[in-house]
Design a protein around this motif. Structure first.
Motif, PDB file in Angstrom:
ATOM      1  N   PHE A  95      11.460   5.845  -4.450  1.00  0.00           N
ATOM      2  CA  PHE A  95      10.140   5.605  -4.651  1.00  0.00           C
ATOM      3  C   PHE A  95      10.101   4.221  -5.458  1.00  0.00           C
ATOM      4  CE2 PHE A  95       9.719   9.550  -3.071  1.00  0.00           C
ATOM      5  CZ  PHE A  95       8.026  10.182  -2.184  1.00  0.00           C
ATOM      6  N   VAL A  96       9.227   3.406  -5.010  1.00  0.00           N
ATOM      7  CA  VAL A  96       9.057   1.982  -6.371  1.00  0.00           C
ATOM      8  C   VAL A  96       7.766   1.685  -6.489  1.00  0.00           C
ATOM      9  CG1 VAL A  96       9.751  -0.228  -6.358  1.00  0.00           C
ATOM     10  CG2 VAL A  96      11.414   1.211  -4.557  1.00  0.00           C
ATOM     11  N   PHE A  97       7.719   1.116  -7.921  1.00  0.00           N
ATOM     12  CA  PHE A  97       6.359   1.255  -9.056  1.00  0.00           C
ATOM     13  C   PHE A  97       6.435  -0.047  -9.136  1.00  0.00           C
ATOM     14  CE2 PHE A  97       6.610   5.594  -8.510  1.00  0.00           C
ATOM     15  CZ  PHE A  97       5.506   5.739  -7.834  1.00  0.00           C
ATOM     16  N   PRO A  98       5.662  -1.243  -9.184  1.00  0.00           N
ATOM     17  CA  PRO A  98       4.921  -1.723  -8.258  1.00  0.00           C
ATOM     18  C   PRO A  98       5.065  -0.820  -7.027  1.00  0.00           C
ATOM     19  CG  PRO A  98       5.156  -3.793  -9.213  1.00  0.00           C
ATOM     20  CD  PRO A  98       6.238  -3.036  -9.731  1.00  0.00           C
ATOM     21  N   GLU A  99       3.657  -0.707  -6.227  1.00  0.00           N
ATOM     22  CA  GLU A  99       4.003  -1.507  -4.474  1.00  0.00           C
ATOM     23  C   GLU A  99       5.040  -2.816  -4.563  1.00  0.00           C
ATOM     24  OE1 GLU A  99      -0.315  -2.655  -2.392  1.00  0.00           O
ATOM     25  OE2 GLU A  99      -0.002  -0.124  -3.263  1.00  0.00           O
ATOM     26  N   GLU A 117       1.371   8.800 -12.810  1.00  0.00           N
ATOM     27  CA  GLU A 117       0.880   7.939 -14.437  1.00  0.00           C
ATOM     28  C   GLU A 117       1.800   6.872 -13.625  1.00  0.00           C
ATOM     29  OE1 GLU A 117       3.614   6.742 -17.790  1.00  0.00           O
ATOM     30  OE2 GLU A 117       3.552   8.415 -17.705  1.00  0.00           O
ATOM     31  N   LEU A 118       3.109   6.856 -12.734  1.00  0.00           N
ATOM     32  CA  LEU A 118       2.745   5.547 -13.091  1.00  0.00           C
ATOM     33  C   LEU A 118       2.212   4.807 -11.324  1.00  0.00           C
ATOM     34  CD1 LEU A 118       6.758   5.847 -12.366  1.00  0.00           C
ATOM     35  CD2 LEU A 118       5.445   4.321 -13.817  1.00  0.00           C
ATOM     36  N   ALA A 119       1.319   6.212 -10.652  1.00  0.00           N
ATOM     37  CA  ALA A 119       0.968   5.281  -9.005  1.00  0.00           C
ATOM     38  C   ALA A 119      -0.395   5.102 -10.261  1.00  0.00           C
ATOM     39  CB  ALA A 119       0.753   6.483  -8.323  1.00  0.00           C
ATOM     40  N   ALA A 120      -0.653   5.665 -10.886  1.00  0.00           N
ATOM     41  CA  ALA A 120      -2.364   4.922 -11.161  1.00  0.00           C
ATOM     42  C   ALA A 120      -2.146   3.376 -12.390  1.00  0.00           C
ATOM     43  CB  ALA A 120      -2.371   6.230 -12.678  1.00  0.00           C
ATOM     44  N   ASN A 121      -1.099   3.376 -13.142  1.00  0.00           N
ATOM     45  CA  ASN A 121      -0.214   2.651 -13.966  1.00  0.00           C
ATOM     46  C   ASN A 121       0.584   1.732 -13.471  1.00  0.00           C
ATOM     47  OD1 ASN A 121      -3.128   2.707 -16.004  1.00  0.00           O
ATOM     48  ND2 ASN A 121      -2.695   5.286 -15.306  1.00  0.00           N
ATOM     49  N   PRO A 122       0.802   1.546 -12.491  1.00  0.00           N
ATOM     50  CA  PRO A 122       2.574   0.513 -12.472  1.00  0.00           C
ATOM     51  C   PRO A 122       2.584  -0.139 -13.337  1.00  0.00           C
ATOM     52  CG  PRO A 122       0.377  -0.503 -10.879  1.00  0.00           C
ATOM     53  CD  PRO A 122       0.002   0.900 -11.824  1.00  0.00           C
ATOM     54  N   PRO A 123       4.240  -0.381 -13.393  1.00  0.00           N
ATOM     55  CA  PRO A 123       5.050  -1.018 -14.379  1.00  0.00           C
ATOM     56  C   PRO A 123       3.892  -2.733 -14.401  1.00  0.00           C
ATOM     57  CG  PRO A 123       6.294  -0.524 -13.005  1.00  0.00           C
ATOM     58  CD  PRO A 123       4.562   0.689 -12.591  1.00  0.00           C
ATOM     59  N   ASP A 124       4.875  -3.954 -15.181  1.00  0.00           N
ATOM     60  CA  ASP A 124       4.720  -5.420 -15.044  1.00  0.00           C
ATOM     61  C   ASP A 124       5.397  -5.211 -13.585  1.00  0.00           C
ATOM     62  OD1 ASP A 124       6.029  -7.840 -15.209  1.00  0.00           O
ATOM     63  OD2 ASP A 124       3.598  -7.588 -15.434  1.00  0.00           O
ATOM     64  N   GLY A 127       0.776  -1.016  -0.052  1.00  0.00           N
ATOM     65  CA  GLY A 127       0.096  -0.659   0.078  1.00  0.00           C
ATOM     66  C   GLY A 127       0.422   1.294  -0.046  1.00  0.00           C
ATOM     67  N   THR A 128       2.179   1.359   0.052  1.00  0.00           N
ATOM     68  CA  THR A 128       2.867   1.851  -0.094  1.00  0.00           C
ATOM     69  C   THR A 128       3.905   2.499  -1.201  1.00  0.00           C
ATOM     70  OG1 THR A 128       4.266   4.040   0.681  1.00  0.00           O
ATOM     71  CG2 THR A 128       5.246   2.176   1.784  1.00  0.00           C
ATOM     72  N   TYR A 129       4.462   3.418  -1.717  1.00  0.00           N
ATOM     73  CA  TYR A 129       5.065   3.437  -2.861  1.00  0.00           C
ATOM     74  C   TYR A 129       6.659   3.603  -2.696  1.00  0.00           C
ATOM     75  CZ  TYR A 129       1.286   2.514  -6.209  1.00  0.00           C
ATOM     76  OH  TYR A 129       0.369   1.867  -6.987  1.00  0.00           O
ATOM     77  N   SER A 130       6.777   4.366  -0.626  1.00  0.00           N
ATOM     78  CA  SER A 130       7.969   5.443  -1.189  1.00  0.00           C
ATOM     79  C   SER A 130       8.599   4.392   0.054  1.00  0.00           C
ATOM     80  CB  SER A 130       7.096   6.663  -0.190  1.00  0.00           C
ATOM     81  OG  SER A 130       6.907   6.708   0.647  1.00  0.00           O
ATOM     82  N   TYR A 131       9.975   4.636   0.195  1.00  0.00           N
ATOM     83  CA  TYR A 131      10.782   4.569   1.516  1.00  0.00           C
ATOM     84  C   TYR A 131      11.892   5.036   1.728  1.00  0.00           C
ATOM     85  CZ  TYR A 131       7.979   0.122  -0.184  1.00  0.00           C
ATOM     86  OH  TYR A 131       6.411  -0.174  -0.179  1.00  0.00           O
TER      87      TYR A 131
END
Length: 221
Positions: free
Chosen positions: A131-135, A104-111, A67-71
């Motif tokens: 910040f890492v995407f996807p979560e 963009e990455l939060a709405a449509n995270p990469p594979d 549920g989070t992207y940032s560390y």
């Protein structure tokens, strides 16, 4: 065998190099400690700029949460070397991206097999965030990074001078001392240039088993 030197030993060598052993405490030990630590940091940057910073690399697994992207990164974090994301029973390298793509990455995270990341630095608090995407799931984000250069604070604190590279920090500190005394630094400047050339030449080949060039290829799916 490591070439360990204490802060007290380095101070003595700096005063000898600058011919300031009897300067009447014009430059205090505290001030000289600052010069030495600053010069060690300059040496570290010289090695890092020479693409040989892997010698300082540290490994770290970031405790992550769904549920989070940032560390927040470690307090000694200086430069990032790699980010790997665990998914499907294997670690996948993450690739740097533009921070302006956050929405963009939060709405449509990469594979999950092709994750992306970026860094943020808060100059007010000094905090560094990744910040890492996807979560990611818990405990499956592995990074390698280069820490800040060590800071020597006590006389018995030790520092490894590698293969005589401590001379760079000694000469650089001696130049700072002479500059404060408004004395000629030309001879030591030439000596420092030779030392810089030596460090650049030899630090580039710390791992002689590596090929001359390594190319990173990103495959999009």
């Amino acid at each position: 065998m490591a070439r360990l030197y204490t802060l007290a030993e380095l101070r003595t060598r700096v005063r000898q190099t600058a011919d300031m052993e009897d300067d009447g405490n014009f430059i205090t030990d505290s001030e000289l400690n600052g010069y030495i630590n600053e010069s060690i940091a300059e040496l570290y940057d010289l090695i890092l700029d020479n693409e040989s910073g892997e010698v300082f690399v540290k490994n770290h697994v970031i405790p992550t949460q769904v549920g989070t992207y940032s560390y927040e990164l470690a307090s000694d974090f200086y430069k990032l070397s790699s980010v790997h994301y665990y998914s499907g029973g294997d670690y996948h390298p993450a690739f740097p991206t533009d921070p302006r793509r956050y929405a963009e990455l939060a709405a449509n995270p990469p594979d999950q097999t092709c994750p992306e990341y970026y860094l943020r630095f808060n100059p007010t608090t000094g905090a560094k965030q990744l910040f890492v995407f996807p979560e990611v799931d818990e405990n499956n984000l592995a990074i390698t990074y280069m820490p800040f250069a060590p800071i020597m604070e006590t006389d018995d604190a030790t520092w490894d001078g590698f293969n005589g590279w401590e001379e760079f920090a000694v000469v650089s500190s001696a130049i700072k001392c002479l500059e404060k005394q408004e004395q000629d630094t030309a001879a030591l400047q030439l000596r420092l240039q030779r030392l810089e050339k030596r460090v650049k030449s030899h630090s580039a080949y710390m791992d002689t088993g590596l090929p001359d060039t390594i190319k990173r290829v990103r495959v999009r799916r």
